[in-house]
Design an enzyme around this catalytic site. Structure first.
Site, PDB file in Angstrom:
ATOM      1  CE  LYS A 177      37.873  12.529  98.726  1.00 48.88           C
ATOM      2  NZ  LYS A 177      36.639  13.126  99.293  1.00 48.88           N
TER       3      LYS A 177
ATOM      4  CE  LYS B 192      30.171   8.916  94.012  1.00 50.77           C
ATOM      5  NZ  LYS B 192      30.234   8.973  95.486  1.00 50.77           N
TER       6      LYS B 192
ATOM      7  CE  LYS C  67      28.154  16.167  98.014  1.00 51.43           C
ATOM      8  NZ  LYS C  67      28.465  14.732  98.219  1.00 51.43           N
TER       9      LYS C  67
END
Length: 322
Positions: free
Chosen positions: A104, A185, A188
């Site tokens: 990131k 995966k 969220k």
């Protein structure tokens, strides 16, 4: 045994969050928190963060966690205070090896310093409470291992202060994948309208439609095979996690994908609908929610104070309030 875990309010919670995390937060004397400080390591909308923090805390309680075990991280100052002390015992080399920083932030413009030091805050979360075991998803294993290393180093250099925690890995529920992309995966952080993600507060008809649209393959055979049939395997594992049973053995009961998907949808709703009812009951009484979260905050402040004070003194800062 003291158990602790947190959930970052980076998006609306999913079925994977419930099966892999909330449902495993079972210790009546544990510490379970909304990790809203962690949500600030990347660009964020303050109003959305506040809303997601509240929603996540309410879902944690709706999942069955008892009052007194749930709190919001930012309301307990010791987390940020100890994080700085642990930054002073951590090395640039080990922080730069963290997978999340590499993915990131490394080499990207305007990367926040907090993303680099994020593992120190996570270590503080864990070490403040004398945590024995940390139930986390696989993407956090490396951070828990670093927390162990930091605790061992701190104890060696400054005196015995922290319990060295053990990582508690999830089994089946960790493998819940995205319905539209079963090699990834269920996340969220994906867009709220992502078609492969089952959100805990999605209407039942939306959840059923998402399951019935789940990606499978073209050969029509129902069997558990992660390499050749990731979509079918994902459905079998969701069914096993929600309804019980072994996913390999469950496959033998189905001859069509449609029948499998219908049973998966029923199993998922049998888990989510009671959760949604409890959530609605809690959400309609904001004052009671505030009182419950204050109870968790006060308990966490009381429990975290001795180790923070011990760390302050061990590092030579006695008499210097932070």
């Amino acid at each position: 045994m003291i158990s602790l875990s947190g959930i970052t309010p980076s998006g609306r919670l999913t079925l994977g969050n419930h099966l892999g995390a909330l449902r495993r937060f079972t210790a009546p004397d544990g510490y379970y928190f909304v990790a809203n400080l962690h949500a600030m390591t990347t660009n964020h909308d303050p109003r959305r963060l506040a809303a997601l923090t509240r929603e996540t805390a309410t879902l944690m309680l709706a999942a069955g966690l008892p009052p007194g075990t749930v709190f919001i991280q930012s309301t307990v100052p010791a987390h940020a205070q100890l994080a700085y002390l642990l930054e002073c015992t951590s090395y640039i080399g080990e922080l730069s090896r963290m997978i999340q920083y590499k993915e990131k932030g490394h080499g990207r413009p305007m990367t926040r310093a907090s993303l680099f030091t994020y593992p120190c805050l996570m270590a503080a979360d864990i070490l403040l409470y004398g945590t024995d075991r940390v139930p986390v998803g696989g993407d956090q294993d490396q951070h828990v291992e670093l927390a162990r290393d930091i605790a061992i180093r701190f104890n060696r250099e400054y005196g015995e202060t922290f319990v060295v925690p053990q990582l508690e890995k999830a089994a089946l529920a960790m493998r819940i994948k995205d319905l539209a992309n079963p090699t990834a995966k269920m996340n969220k952080s994906d867009a709220d309208d992502a078609i492969g993600t089952i959100r805990l507060l999605d209407p039942p008809d939306v959840i059923r439609r998402q399951v019935m649209r789940a990606v499978t393959d073209s050969d029509g055979e129902v069997r558990h095979d992660e390499v050749e049939k990731p979509g079918v395997t994902n459905l079998l594992e969701i069914l096993a996690a929600c309804a019980g049973g072994d996913p390999v053995e469950l496959a033998a009961a189905y001859t069509t994908y449609g029948a499998l998907k219908a049973d998966v949808a029923d199993a998922v709703l049998s888990v989510i609908e009671p959760l949604q009812k409890r959530y609605a009951d809690l959400a309609q009484d904001p004052a009671e929610m505030d009182a419950i979260l204050a109870q968790g905050r006060d308990r966490a402040i009381e429990a975290s104070a001795p180790r923070l004070e011990a760390a302050i003194r061990a590092m030579g800062l006695a008499g210097s309030p932070m």
